[in-house]
Design an enzyme around this catalytic site. Sequence first.
Site, mmCIF file in Angstrom:
data_model
loop_
_atom_site.group_PDB
_atom_site.id
_atom_site.type_symbol
_atom_site.label_atom_id
_atom_site.label_comp_id
_atom_site.label_asym_id
_atom_site.label_seq_id
_atom_site.Cartn_x
_atom_site.Cartn_y
_atom_site.Cartn_z
ATOM 1 N N ASP A 1 0.733 -1.269 -0.203
ATOM 2 C CA ASP A 1 -0.094 -0.078 0.156
ATOM 3 C C ASP A 1 1.032 1.102 0.085
ATOM 4 O O ASP A 1 2.103 1.231 0.841
ATOM 5 C CB ASP A 1 -0.965 -0.097 1.332
ATOM 6 C CG ASP A 1 -2.022 -1.079 1.311
ATOM 7 O OD1 ASP A 1 -2.200 -1.768 0.032
ATOM 8 O OD2 ASP A 1 -2.704 -1.077 1.943
ATOM 9 N N HIS B 1 -6.333 2.374 -4.339
ATOM 10 C CA HIS B 1 -6.444 2.390 -2.876
ATOM 11 C C HIS B 1 -6.967 3.624 -2.268
ATOM 12 O O HIS B 1 -6.769 4.288 -1.366
ATOM 13 C CB HIS B 1 -4.783 2.508 -2.311
ATOM 14 C CG HIS B 1 -4.802 2.549 -0.928
ATOM 15 N ND1 HIS B 1 -5.624 1.454 -0.241
ATOM 16 C CD2 HIS B 1 -3.976 2.712 0.031
ATOM 17 C CE1 HIS B 1 -5.159 1.244 1.250
ATOM 18 N NE2 HIS B 1 -4.200 2.220 1.307
ATOM 19 N N HIS C 1 -7.857 8.633 1.182
ATOM 20 C CA HIS C 1 -7.503 7.667 2.051
ATOM 21 C C HIS C 1 -8.610 7.934 3.151
ATOM 22 O O HIS C 1 -7.948 8.101 4.235
ATOM 23 C CB HIS C 1 -5.866 8.084 2.488
ATOM 24 C CG HIS C 1 -5.333 6.683 3.209
ATOM 25 N ND1 HIS C 1 -5.382 6.563 4.340
ATOM 26 C CD2 HIS C 1 -4.778 5.603 2.765
ATOM 27 C CE1 HIS C 1 -4.788 5.541 4.940
ATOM 28 N NE2 HIS C 1 -4.298 4.733 3.640
ATOM 29 N N HIS D 1 3.913 -2.217 3.292
ATOM 30 C CA HIS D 1 3.690 -1.089 2.951
ATOM 31 C C HIS D 1 4.921 -0.352 2.129
ATOM 32 O O HIS D 1 6.015 -0.924 2.311
ATOM 33 C CB HIS D 1 3.456 -0.005 4.085
ATOM 34 C CG HIS D 1 2.185 -0.171 4.832
ATOM 35 N ND1 HIS D 1 1.987 -1.226 5.573
ATOM 36 C CD2 HIS D 1 0.968 0.496 4.545
ATOM 37 C CE1 HIS D 1 0.618 -1.226 5.896
ATOM 38 N NE2 HIS D 1 0.035 -0.170 5.574
#
Length: 239
Positions: free
Chosen positions: A44, A95, A99, A189
Amino acid sequence: MAAVIFANYYTFFPKAIAVFAGADRLVPIYRVETQEKKVAISFDAAWGSDITPKLLEILKKYNIKTTFFLVEFWMDKYPDMTRRIAAEGHEIGNHSATHPNMGSLSKDEIVKEITETHNKIKELTGQNATLFRPPFGDYSNILIATCNELGYYAIQWDVDSLDWKDLSANAIYERVINQVKPGSIVLFHNNGKHTKDALESIIKELNHQGYEIVPVSELLIKGDYYIDKSSGEMKRGKM
Protein backbone atom coordinates in the site's frame (compact mmCIF):
# COMPACT_ATOMS: atom_id res chain seq x y z
CA MET A 1 -12.56 6.55 15.59
CA ALA A 2 -15.12 3.74 15.68
CA ALA A 3 -14.46 2.94 12.02
CA VAL A 4 -10.76 2.55 12.71
CA ILE A 5 -11.48 0.29 15.67
CA PHE A 6 -13.74 -1.90 13.51
CA ALA A 7 -11.07 -1.96 10.79
CA ASN A 8 -8.47 -3.19 13.25
CA TYR A 9 -10.94 -5.79 14.54
CA TYR A 10 -11.44 -7.21 11.05
CA THR A 11 -7.71 -7.10 10.38
CA PHE A 12 -6.78 -9.28 13.30
CA PHE A 13 -9.96 -11.35 13.71
CA PRO A 14 -11.28 -12.06 10.20
CA LYS A 15 -12.89 -15.32 11.31
CA ALA A 16 -15.25 -13.36 13.56
CA ILE A 17 -16.59 -11.14 10.77
CA ALA A 18 -19.96 -12.80 10.29
CA VAL A 19 -20.65 -13.21 14.01
CA PHE A 20 -19.74 -9.64 14.88
CA ALA A 21 -21.30 -7.86 11.92
CA GLY A 22 -24.26 -10.07 11.09
CA ALA A 23 -24.53 -12.91 8.61
CA ASP A 24 -25.98 -10.62 5.94
CA ARG A 25 -22.92 -8.39 5.86
CA LEU A 26 -20.91 -8.39 2.64
CA VAL A 27 -17.20 -9.02 3.08
CA PRO A 28 -14.13 -8.38 0.92
CA ILE A 29 -11.59 -10.97 -0.15
CA TYR A 30 -9.06 -11.73 2.59
CA ARG A 31 -7.52 -14.81 0.99
CA VAL A 32 -8.20 -17.33 -1.81
CA GLU A 33 -8.96 -21.04 -1.66
CA THR A 34 -6.32 -22.92 -3.64
CA GLN A 35 -4.46 -26.23 -3.63
CA GLU A 36 -1.50 -24.60 -5.34
CA LYS A 37 1.35 -23.11 -3.37
CA LYS A 38 0.67 -19.58 -4.54
CA VAL A 39 0.63 -16.39 -2.51
CA ALA A 40 0.28 -12.72 -3.35
CA ILE A 41 2.29 -9.98 -1.72
CA SER A 42 1.05 -6.42 -1.94
CA PHE A 43 2.19 -2.94 -1.02
CA ASP A 44 0.00 0.00 0.00
CA ALA A 45 1.33 3.44 -0.95
CA ALA A 46 -0.08 6.59 0.62
CA TRP A 47 2.87 8.42 2.16
CA GLY A 48 6.51 8.58 1.19
CA SER A 49 8.51 7.02 -1.61
CA ASP A 50 12.14 6.92 -0.47
CA ILE A 51 12.24 3.16 0.13
CA THR A 52 10.21 2.15 -2.93
CA PRO A 53 13.18 1.99 -5.35
CA LYS A 54 14.91 -0.56 -3.13
CA LEU A 55 11.76 -2.69 -2.99
CA LEU A 56 11.57 -2.60 -6.77
CA GLU A 57 15.22 -3.64 -7.04
CA ILE A 58 14.62 -6.66 -4.80
CA LEU A 59 11.48 -7.69 -6.70
CA LYS A 60 13.33 -7.36 -9.99
CA LYS A 61 16.26 -9.41 -8.69
CA TYR A 62 13.93 -12.34 -8.02
CA ASN A 63 11.72 -11.71 -11.07
CA ILE A 64 8.63 -11.25 -8.92
CA LYS A 65 5.56 -9.26 -9.89
CA THR A 66 3.31 -7.92 -7.16
CA THR A 67 0.43 -5.51 -6.63
CA PHE A 68 0.88 -1.91 -5.49
CA PHE A 69 -2.26 -0.26 -4.15
CA LEU A 70 -1.87 3.47 -4.80
CA VAL A 71 -3.70 6.51 -3.44
CA GLU A 72 -4.44 9.30 -5.92
CA PHE A 73 -2.65 12.01 -3.94
CA TRP A 74 0.41 9.75 -3.75
CA MET A 75 0.38 9.36 -7.52
CA ASP A 76 0.00 13.14 -7.89
CA LYS A 77 3.12 13.59 -5.77
CA TYR A 78 5.11 10.72 -7.29
CA PRO A 79 3.99 10.33 -10.93
CA ASP A 80 7.40 9.10 -12.09
CA MET A 81 7.52 6.42 -9.39
CA THR A 82 3.98 5.38 -10.32
CA ARG A 83 5.07 4.96 -13.93
CA ARG A 84 8.18 3.04 -12.87
CA ILE A 85 6.18 0.59 -10.76
CA ALA A 86 3.94 -0.16 -13.73
CA ALA A 87 6.81 -0.21 -16.24
CA GLU A 88 8.55 -2.90 -14.18
CA GLY A 89 5.53 -5.13 -14.62
CA HIS A 90 3.68 -4.68 -11.36
CA GLU A 91 -0.07 -4.54 -11.04
CA ILE A 92 -1.58 -1.26 -9.88
CA GLY A 93 -4.48 -1.44 -7.45
CA ASN A 94 -6.82 1.35 -6.39
CA HIS A 95 -6.39 2.57 -2.80
CA SER A 96 -8.79 5.57 -2.94
CA ALA A 97 -8.26 9.23 -3.78
CA THR A 98 -7.96 10.78 -0.31
CA HIS A 99 -7.39 7.76 2.00
CA PRO A 100 -10.63 8.13 4.00
CA ASN A 101 -12.51 5.65 6.16
CA MET A 102 -14.55 4.20 3.31
CA GLY A 103 -17.08 2.48 5.58
CA SER A 104 -18.57 5.81 6.60
CA LEU A 105 -18.97 7.23 3.08
CA SER A 106 -22.12 7.44 0.97
CA LYS A 107 -22.35 5.64 -2.34
CA ASP A 108 -21.72 8.85 -4.29
CA GLU A 109 -18.64 9.57 -2.20
CA ILE A 110 -17.36 6.02 -2.71
CA VAL A 111 -17.87 6.25 -6.48
CA LYS A 112 -15.92 9.52 -6.53
CA GLU A 113 -13.03 8.07 -4.50
CA ILE A 114 -12.74 5.01 -6.73
CA THR A 115 -13.32 6.56 -10.15
CA GLU A 116 -10.97 9.52 -9.64
CA THR A 117 -8.19 7.13 -8.65
CA HIS A 118 -9.07 4.73 -11.46
CA ASN A 119 -8.70 7.55 -13.97
CA LYS A 120 -5.37 8.64 -12.50
CA ILE A 121 -4.02 5.09 -12.70
CA LYS A 122 -5.16 4.87 -16.32
CA GLU A 123 -3.62 8.25 -17.14
CA LEU A 124 -0.21 7.46 -15.65
CA THR A 125 0.17 3.74 -16.39
CA GLY A 126 -2.41 2.71 -18.98
CA GLN A 127 -3.72 0.04 -16.62
CA ASN A 128 -7.43 -0.42 -15.98
CA ALA A 129 -7.40 -1.23 -12.29
CA THR A 130 -9.83 -3.89 -11.03
CA LEU A 131 -8.69 -4.25 -7.41
CA PHE A 132 -9.69 -1.89 -4.60
CA ARG A 133 -8.22 -1.95 -1.11
CA PRO A 134 -10.04 0.27 1.38
CA PRO A 135 -7.77 2.39 3.58
CA PHE A 136 -7.46 1.09 7.15
CA GLY A 137 -9.31 -2.03 6.01
CA ASP A 138 -12.54 -0.12 6.72
CA TYR A 139 -15.55 -1.16 4.63
CA SER A 140 -19.33 -1.42 4.51
CA ASN A 141 -21.99 -3.23 2.53
CA ILE A 142 -22.34 -0.12 0.38
CA LEU A 143 -18.61 -0.16 -0.37
CA ILE A 144 -18.56 -3.83 -1.38
CA ALA A 145 -21.68 -3.48 -3.53
CA THR A 146 -20.34 -0.34 -5.21
CA CYS A 147 -17.02 -2.02 -5.96
CA ASN A 148 -18.91 -4.85 -7.63
CA GLU A 149 -20.97 -2.40 -9.68
CA LEU A 150 -17.79 -0.63 -10.83
CA GLY A 151 -16.13 -3.90 -11.87
CA TYR A 152 -13.81 -4.02 -8.87
CA TYR A 153 -12.87 -6.73 -6.41
CA ALA A 154 -12.60 -5.47 -2.82
CA ILE A 155 -9.32 -6.82 -1.44
CA GLN A 156 -8.10 -7.13 2.14
CA TRP A 157 -5.36 -9.41 3.45
CA ASP A 158 -4.94 -12.38 5.79
CA VAL A 159 -1.27 -11.79 6.61
CA ASP A 160 -0.36 -8.38 7.99
CA SER A 161 3.36 -7.68 8.19
CA LEU A 162 2.70 -4.74 10.55
CA ASP A 163 5.65 -3.04 8.89
CA TRP A 164 3.92 0.30 9.44
CA LYS A 165 4.60 -0.14 13.17
CA ASP A 166 8.35 -0.01 12.44
CA LEU A 167 8.84 -3.59 13.59
CA SER A 168 12.32 -4.96 13.11
CA ALA A 169 13.13 -6.81 9.90
CA ASN A 170 13.25 -10.08 11.83
CA ALA A 171 9.86 -9.45 13.46
CA ILE A 172 8.33 -8.72 10.05
CA TYR A 173 9.91 -11.88 8.64
CA GLU A 174 8.62 -14.05 11.48
CA ARG A 175 5.09 -12.64 11.25
CA VAL A 176 4.83 -13.31 7.52
CA ILE A 177 6.50 -16.70 7.37
CA ASN A 178 4.60 -18.04 10.39
CA GLN A 179 1.20 -17.00 9.02
CA VAL A 180 1.39 -17.46 5.27
CA LYS A 181 -0.28 -20.42 3.58
CA PRO A 182 -1.49 -21.23 0.05
CA GLY A 183 -3.84 -18.49 -1.12
CA SER A 184 -2.62 -15.87 1.33
CA ILE A 185 -2.58 -12.16 0.54
CA VAL A 186 0.25 -10.43 2.39
CA LEU A 187 0.13 -6.75 3.30
CA PHE A 188 3.23 -4.55 3.21
CA HIS A 189 3.69 -0.80 2.82
CA ASN A 190 5.91 0.81 0.23
CA ASN A 191 7.66 3.03 2.75
CA GLY A 192 7.80 0.86 5.87
CA LYS A 193 11.02 1.58 7.76
CA HIS A 194 12.29 -2.03 7.74
CA THR A 195 10.24 -3.51 4.90
CA LYS A 196 13.15 -3.51 2.49
CA ASP A 197 15.34 -5.31 5.01
CA ALA A 198 12.77 -8.07 5.53
CA LEU A 199 11.53 -8.49 1.96
CA GLU A 200 14.44 -10.37 0.43
CA SER A 201 14.60 -12.91 3.27
CA ILE A 202 10.85 -13.45 3.02
CA ILE A 203 11.03 -14.01 -0.74
CA LYS A 204 13.92 -16.45 -0.38
CA GLU A 205 12.13 -18.46 2.30
CA LEU A 206 8.85 -18.57 0.39
CA ASN A 207 10.72 -19.75 -2.69
CA HIS A 208 12.53 -22.34 -0.58
CA GLN A 209 9.16 -23.62 0.65
CA GLY A 210 7.99 -23.96 -2.96
CA TYR A 211 5.69 -20.95 -3.12
CA GLU A 212 5.08 -18.98 -6.27
CA ILE A 213 4.57 -15.27 -5.58
CA VAL A 214 2.04 -13.64 -7.90
CA PRO A 215 0.05 -10.39 -8.23
CA VAL A 216 -3.26 -10.40 -6.40
CA SER A 217 -5.37 -10.64 -9.55
CA GLU A 218 -3.53 -13.79 -10.63
CA LEU A 219 -4.42 -15.42 -7.33
CA LEU A 220 -8.14 -14.74 -7.68
CA ILE A 221 -10.57 -17.43 -8.83
CA LYS A 222 -11.86 -17.11 -12.37
CA GLY A 223 -15.46 -18.18 -12.92
CA ASP A 224 -18.02 -18.89 -10.23
CA TYR A 225 -16.99 -18.02 -6.71
CA TYR A 226 -18.34 -16.86 -3.38
CA ILE A 227 -16.82 -15.22 -0.31
CA ASP A 228 -16.98 -17.25 2.89
CA LYS A 229 -18.48 -14.75 5.34
CA SER A 230 -16.80 -16.37 8.34
CA SER A 231 -13.26 -16.12 6.98
CA GLY A 232 -13.26 -13.76 3.99
CA GLU A 233 -11.92 -16.61 1.86
CA MET A 234 -12.74 -16.56 -1.87
CA LYS A 235 -13.98 -20.05 -2.73
CA ARG A 236 -14.94 -21.85 -5.92
CA GLY A 237 -18.57 -22.49 -6.80
CA LYS A 238 -21.80 -20.82 -5.73
CA MET A 239 -23.06 -20.03 -2.25
